[in-house]
Design an enzyme around this catalytic site. Structure first.
Site, short mmCIF file in Angstrom:
data_model
loop_
_atom_site.label_atom_id
_atom_site.label_comp_id
_atom_site.label_asym_id
_atom_site.label_seq_id
_atom_site.Cartn_x
_atom_site.Cartn_y
_atom_site.Cartn_z
N HIS A 288 1.27 14.06 -28.74
CA HIS A 288 0.82 12.78 -28.40
C HIS A 288 0.08 11.82 -29.60
O HIS A 288 0.20 10.76 -29.69
CB HIS A 288 -0.32 12.95 -27.24
N LYS B 262 4.14 11.39 -10.88
CA LYS B 262 3.29 10.29 -11.88
C LYS B 262 3.91 9.16 -12.19
O LYS B 262 5.12 9.14 -12.51
CB LYS B 262 3.07 11.18 -13.07
N GLU C 32 -2.38 17.63 -10.60
CA GLU C 32 -2.54 18.10 -12.08
C GLU C 32 -4.15 18.51 -12.33
O GLU C 32 -4.84 17.97 -13.26
CB GLU C 32 -2.42 16.86 -12.98
N HIS D 288 2.40 18.74 -26.02
CA HIS D 288 1.83 17.32 -25.66
C HIS D 288 0.44 16.84 -26.60
O HIS D 288 0.42 15.77 -26.62
CB HIS D 288 1.98 17.01 -24.40
N GLU E 156 12.15 18.82 -24.17
CA GLU E 156 11.55 19.16 -22.88
C GLU E 156 11.91 20.41 -22.28
O GLU E 156 11.34 21.25 -21.48
CB GLU E 156 11.48 17.91 -21.92
N ASN F 252 2.23 20.81 -20.51
CA ASN F 252 1.62 19.95 -21.64
C ASN F 252 1.78 20.62 -22.94
O ASN F 252 1.39 20.31 -23.95
CB ASN F 252 0.27 19.35 -21.57
N ARG G 200 -0.72 22.80 -13.70
CA ARG G 200 0.09 21.74 -14.08
C ARG G 200 0.00 21.42 -15.59
O ARG G 200 1.00 21.13 -16.15
CB ARG G 200 0.17 20.45 -12.99
N HIS H 83 9.27 9.98 -27.92
CA HIS H 83 8.61 11.14 -27.39
C HIS H 83 8.91 12.48 -27.41
O HIS H 83 8.41 13.44 -27.61
CB HIS H 83 8.48 10.86 -25.88
N LYS I 161 10.00 22.44 -13.61
CA LYS I 161 8.93 21.49 -13.13
C LYS I 161 8.37 21.58 -11.86
O LYS I 161 7.13 21.33 -11.36
CB LYS I 161 9.35 20.07 -13.65
N ARG J 5 0.92 -1.21 -0.02
CA ARG J 5 -0.10 -0.04 -0.05
C ARG J 5 1.07 1.30 -0.22
O ARG J 5 0.36 2.29 0.55
CB ARG J 5 -0.73 -0.02 1.31
N1 LIG Z 1 5.91 10.30 -15.14
C1 LIG Z 1 6.15 11.29 -15.79
O1 LIG Z 1 6.01 12.24 -15.33
C2 LIG Z 1 6.58 11.04 -17.35
C3 LIG Z 1 6.87 12.27 -17.75
C4 LIG Z 1 7.45 12.21 -19.01
C5 LIG Z 1 7.54 10.75 -19.90
N2 LIG Z 1 7.35 9.84 -18.89
C6 LIG Z 1 7.63 8.37 -19.49
O2 LIG Z 1 8.81 8.21 -19.69
C7 LIG Z 1 8.98 7.20 -20.64
C8 LIG Z 1 10.09 7.54 -21.77
O3 LIG Z 1 11.39 7.58 -20.95
P1 LIG Z 1 12.91 7.85 -21.65
O4 LIG Z 1 12.61 8.84 -22.87
O5 LIG Z 1 13.64 8.02 -20.66
O6 LIG Z 1 12.91 6.41 -22.22
P2 LIG Z 1 13.35 4.91 -21.73
O7 LIG Z 1 13.16 4.87 -20.53
O8 LIG Z 1 12.85 3.81 -22.58
O9 LIG Z 1 14.90 4.96 -22.17
C9 LIG Z 1 15.53 5.10 -23.44
C10 LIG Z 1 16.63 4.11 -23.61
O10 LIG Z 1 17.81 4.61 -23.08
C11 LIG Z 1 18.30 3.47 -22.29
N3 LIG Z 1 19.11 4.31 -21.25
C12 LIG Z 1 18.82 4.96 -20.23
N4 LIG Z 1 19.67 5.37 -19.68
C13 LIG Z 1 20.86 5.08 -20.33
C14 LIG Z 1 22.15 5.39 -20.11
N5 LIG Z 1 22.61 6.43 -19.11
N6 LIG Z 1 23.16 5.21 -21.02
C15 LIG Z 1 22.64 4.10 -22.21
N7 LIG Z 1 21.34 3.88 -22.22
C16 LIG Z 1 20.43 4.23 -21.39
C17 LIG Z 1 17.18 2.86 -21.94
O11 LIG Z 1 17.52 1.42 -21.34
C18 LIG Z 1 16.34 2.72 -23.10
O12 LIG Z 1 16.67 1.90 -24.13
C19 LIG Z 1 7.53 7.13 -21.39
O13 LIG Z 1 6.96 5.66 -21.02
C20 LIG Z 1 7.00 8.27 -20.98
O14 LIG Z 1 5.51 8.00 -20.80
C21 LIG Z 1 6.92 9.57 -17.80
#
Ligand SMILES: NC(=O)c1ccc[n+]([C@@H]2O[C@H](COP(=O)([O-])OP(=O)(O)OC[C@H]3O[C@@H](n4cnc5c(N)ncnc54)[C@H](O)[C@@H]3O)[C@@H](O)[C@H]2O)c1
Length: 364
Positions: free
Chosen positions: A254, A146, A239, A250, A188, A247, A243, A267, A229, A124
Site C-alpha cells: 500500500h 467491500k 474484517e 498489502h 493475489e 492483507n 480476514r 496494485h 477468499k 438504502r
Molecule cells: N473490494 C475489494 O475487496 C477490493 C479488493 C482488491 C482491489 N479492489 C479495488 O480494485 C481496483 C483495481 O481493480 P482492477 O485491477 O481490476 O483495475 P481496473 O478496474 O481499473 O481495471 C484495469 C483496466 O483494465 C480494463 N479492463 C477490465 N476488464 C478488461 C477486459 N476484460 N479486457 C480489456 N480491458 C479490461 C479496465 O477498463 C481498466 O482500464 C482498485 O480500485 C482496488 O481498490 C477492491
C-alpha cells in the site's frame, strides 16, 4: 471445463461465485435476478464495450425480460470518486430503479467497487450482480462485499460492506486484458497460495516461465482463489479478525502504491513487492522458514512480477503504513507466515522493517 460454483457464506445468506467460460449468454441461469426485478442498471467502462463483454451481458439481461440501462463511467482509478458515484445515483433515479431491481457491475475492481457502493446506498440498498473481467477482480475485488470510493486523503476511505447476489467469473473475458494487467492479478493468486492453498503455488510453478495461463488453468486458479477468499470472508464477514490475513503483502504494498503514484506501480505489482518484504520480515522475526521466503520470491519473479521497490523515503513509508485504516493505533501490522498456509499478524518495530528494506535494497 464446465462451470464450477464456489459458495460464499456470509451472515445475510450464501451466494455463489460461478467460474467458467462462455457464461455470459446464460448469465441469468447462473445467477437469477431477484424475483420481480424489472430493470437493471449496467455499469461498465469503454474497454468492456469494445471487447463485446458488456453487450453480451446486456443481451442476456434483456433476454430475461429486464429493461437494461447502461452507464459507461470513465476508465481508471480516478473514477472511484464522489462525483462519479453521484452520477450513478442520478442514473438510477432517472430509470427509475426500484428496490427490487438490479445493479450489474461489468468490469474490473474499479467498476465493481463503484457500482457495488451505488447499490449499497441507492434505495438504502439493492441487489448487485458482479461480473468481474480482470483477474484481480475475479480472484479478489468482486468477492466479499467491500465497496467504496477514494478521497484525496486516501484510497477506499468511504464505503460499505454490501454482498452481491452472485459473482460471475467468465475467464474467457480475461483474454483481452493487456498482459501487464493480467500478470498483476497473479500476485493475489500467489498470496492465496502462501496464506491458504499451496496447491496454487504448485500450479503456477508448473507453468512455463512468463507464459500466460490457458483457460483451463485460469479456471482452476480463479476457483481455488475464490474458495480461499470465501473461506476468510465467511469466517470474518466484516474484517474484524482473520480476514486481515488476506492483507499479506498489502502493508508495504500500500505504501509503494501510494508513494510511487497510482498507476506507476499497479496494485498487484505493489502487492508482489510487499509480499517479498513480508516474507523477509517474517524470516528476520524468526517465524518464516528461508525455503518459504525463497519459494515465494522466486515464483513472483518467474511470473514477471517486480520483487524490489523503487527507492522511497523511509519516513513517508512508515507514515503511510501507520496511517492505513487497518492499522491499530500507532502500530504497523504485517501479515507474516509461520509456514505455508499458516499466516499471522505481527506488529514489528520500525528498526526491523528498515533492516529488511536495507537488505532488499542491497540486493539480498
Ligand atoms: N473490494 C475489494 O475487496 C477490493 C479488493 C482488491 C482491489 N479492489 C479495488 O480494485 C481496483 C483495481 O481493480 P482492477 O485491477 O481490476 O483495475 P481496473 O478496474 O481499473 O481495471 C484495469 C483496466 O483494465 C480494463 N479492463 C477490465 N476488464 C478488461 C477486459 N476484460 N479486457 C480489456 N480491458 C479490461 C479496465 O477498463 C481498466 O482500464 C482498485 O480500485 C482496488 O481498490 C477492491
Amino acid at each position: 471445463m464446465s462451470a464450477v460454483r464456489v459458495p460464499v457464506a456470509v451472515g445475510e445468506g450464501t451466494y455463489d461465485v460461478v467460474v467458467g467460460t462462455d457464461l455470459l449468454e446464460d448469465l441469468t441461469a447462473h445467477v437469477p435476478p431477484p424475483a420481480g426485478a424489472a430493470a437493471a442498471l449496467l455499469v461498465t467502462q469503454q474497454p468492456l464495450i469494445d471487447t463485446g463483454v458488456a453487450p453480451r451481458v446486456q443481451a442476456a439481461l434483456r433476454a430475461a425480460g429486464l429493461a437494461v440501462h447502461q452507464v459507461v463511467i470513465e476508465d481508471g482509478e480516478a473514477a472511484k470518486r464522489a462525483e462519479v458515484l453521484a452520477g450513478l445515483w442520478q442514473a438510477a433515479a432517472s430509470v427509475p430503479l426500484s428496490r427490487g431491481d438490479l445493479v450489474v457491475a461489468v468490469g474490473g475492481g474499479v467498476v465493481g467497487d463503484l457500482a457495488g457502493f451505488a447499490a449499497a446506498t441507492y434505495n438504502r440498498g439493492m441487489a448487485v450482480l458482479q461480473v468481474p473481467t480482470t483477474l484481480l477482480a475475479q480472484v479478489d475485488a468482486a468477492i466479499g462485499g467491500k465497496t467504496g470510493i477514494n478521497l484525496t486523503q486516501g484510497k477506499n476511505l468511504v464505503g460499505a460492506f454490501h454482498q452481491p447476489i452472485g459473482v460471475l467469473c467468465d475467464v474467457g473475458t480475461l483474454a483481452t486484458l493487456p498482459p501487464r494487467i493480467r500478470t498483476e492479478g497473479l500476485a493475489e493468486v500467489v498470496k492465496y497460495g502462501l496464506i491458504h492453498d499451496p496447491e496454487l503455488l504448485d500450479l503456477l510453478e508448473e507453468l512455463p516461465e512468463k507464459t500466460a495461463p490457458d483457460a483451463d488453468l485460469l479456471q482452476e486458479l480463479v476457483r481455488r482463489s475464490a474458495a480461499a477468499k470465501a473461506r476468510f470472508v465467511a469466517a470474518d464477514t466484516r474484517e474484524a479478525g482473520i480476514r486481515a490475513h488476506l492483507n499479506l503483502g498489502h502493508t508495504y504494498g500500500h505504501a509503494v502504491e501510494t508513494l510511487a503514484g497510482y498507476g506507476r506501480v499497479l496494485h498487484g505489482e505493489a502487492v508482489a513487492i510487499g509480499t517479498v518484504v513480508a516474507l523477509h520480515l517474517g524470516h528476520r522475526l524468526g517465524t518464516t522458514p528461508m525455503e518459504v521466503v525463497q519459494r515465494g520470491e522466486a515464483l513472483l519473479a518467474r511470473l514477471g512480477l517486480p520483487t524490489r521497490a523503487p527507492a522511497l523515503d523511509r519516513d513517508r513509508v512508515w507514515e503511510v503504513m501507520a496511517r492505513d485504516k487497518k492499522a491499530a493505533a500507532g502500530a504497523v501490522r504485517f501479515v507474516v507466515l509461520d509456514a505455508l498456509a499458516s499466516p499471522r499478524v505481527l506488529t514489528p518495530s520500525r528498526a526491523d522493517v528498515d533492516a529488511v528494506l536495507d537488505g532488499l535494497a542491497a540486493g539480498q
